[in-house]
Design a protein around this motif. Structure first.
Motif: not given
Length: 235
Positions: A94-115
């Motif tokens: 019954g969770g609604q965490q899809a938006t959070l998952l999607a956000m972290m899925m692009d936030f983390v790789p892009e931050s790695i690319a930033l570094g």
């Protein structure tokens, strides 16, 4: 040099918390009405457009520059299938965490690319940090509302977002010190994230943002994608 990287990635990450604060203010200080409902869904579609632009303009192209066709196929399918399984598990609970998952899925790789690019092109890294920060605002706004609707308290949700804000710094440092010498691994991570993001967009985010007989929500997705195009051209 290290301080600049921390400042850039810190800015990119703190907008996760700021987006949650704005969502909390919006929910408590704007009266319920059809207009509020439409604004909320337009922001959802705007965030979906930005996430799609990150996938189409940053993650996939950067991964394709390094990997062969089999590497792209493998990482993309693993990402899509894994997040299908995660999404099914969340749906059963019954969770609604899809938006959070999607956000972290692009936030983390892009931050790695930033570094990873910081040592080579500091100016590009600065623009990338701004782009990531702008992405995180509507995404965290929508994620906050989803988590609260799932049963999380406002205090707990804001605490989670505050902690997630530091993921940008951690990811950027990992990219800078550990993965900058392994472009193949970084590329696999980006393509893997792309598969998961695309699944979540089609399965959860885009359908939830749609309103019957309202057309502004679809325009919001187009505007979100346009923001991504502008950001990519500036970078």
């Amino acid at each position: 040099m290290l301080l600049k990287l921390i400042l850039f990635s810190g800015f990119a990450g703190i907008t996760v918390f700021v987006g949650g604060l704005l969502a909390n203010m919006f929910d408590h200080h704007v009266k319920d009405s059809p207009v509020k409902y439409e604004i909320t869904h337009t922001l959802m579609s705007f965030g979906a457009g930005i996430i799609l632009s990150a996938l189409a303009l940053v993650l996939v192209p950067k991964g394709m520059e390094t990997l062969n066709v089999w590497g792209v196929m493998g990482s993309f399918l693993v990402g899509a299938i894994l997040f299908m399984l995660i999404d099914r598990r969340l749906a059963k609970s019954g969770g609604q965490q899809a938006t959070l998952l999607a956000m972290m899925m692009d936030f983390v790789p892009e931050s790695i690319a930033l570094g990873a690019v910081f040592a080579i092109e500091p100016q590009m890294a600065a623009l990338l940090a701004v782009f990531i920060g702008l992405q995180n605002l509507p995404e965290s706004f929508n994620s906050f509302r989803d988590l609260v609707q799932s049963g999380f308290s406002v205090k707990k949700t804001l605490s989670i977002f505050f902690g997630l804000s530091f993921f940008g710094i951690i990811s950027a440092l990992i990219g800078h010190y550990l993965l900058s010498s392994y472009p193949d691994l970084t590329a696999h991570l980006m393509i893997f994230a792309s598969g998961g993001i695309l699944y979540l967009l089609i399965q959860d985010l885009i359908p939830e943002s749609k309103l019957d007989n309202h057309y502004l929500t679809s325009l919001g997705a187009c505007l979100g994608f346009l923001v991504g195009i502008i950001g990519e051209m500036l970078i």
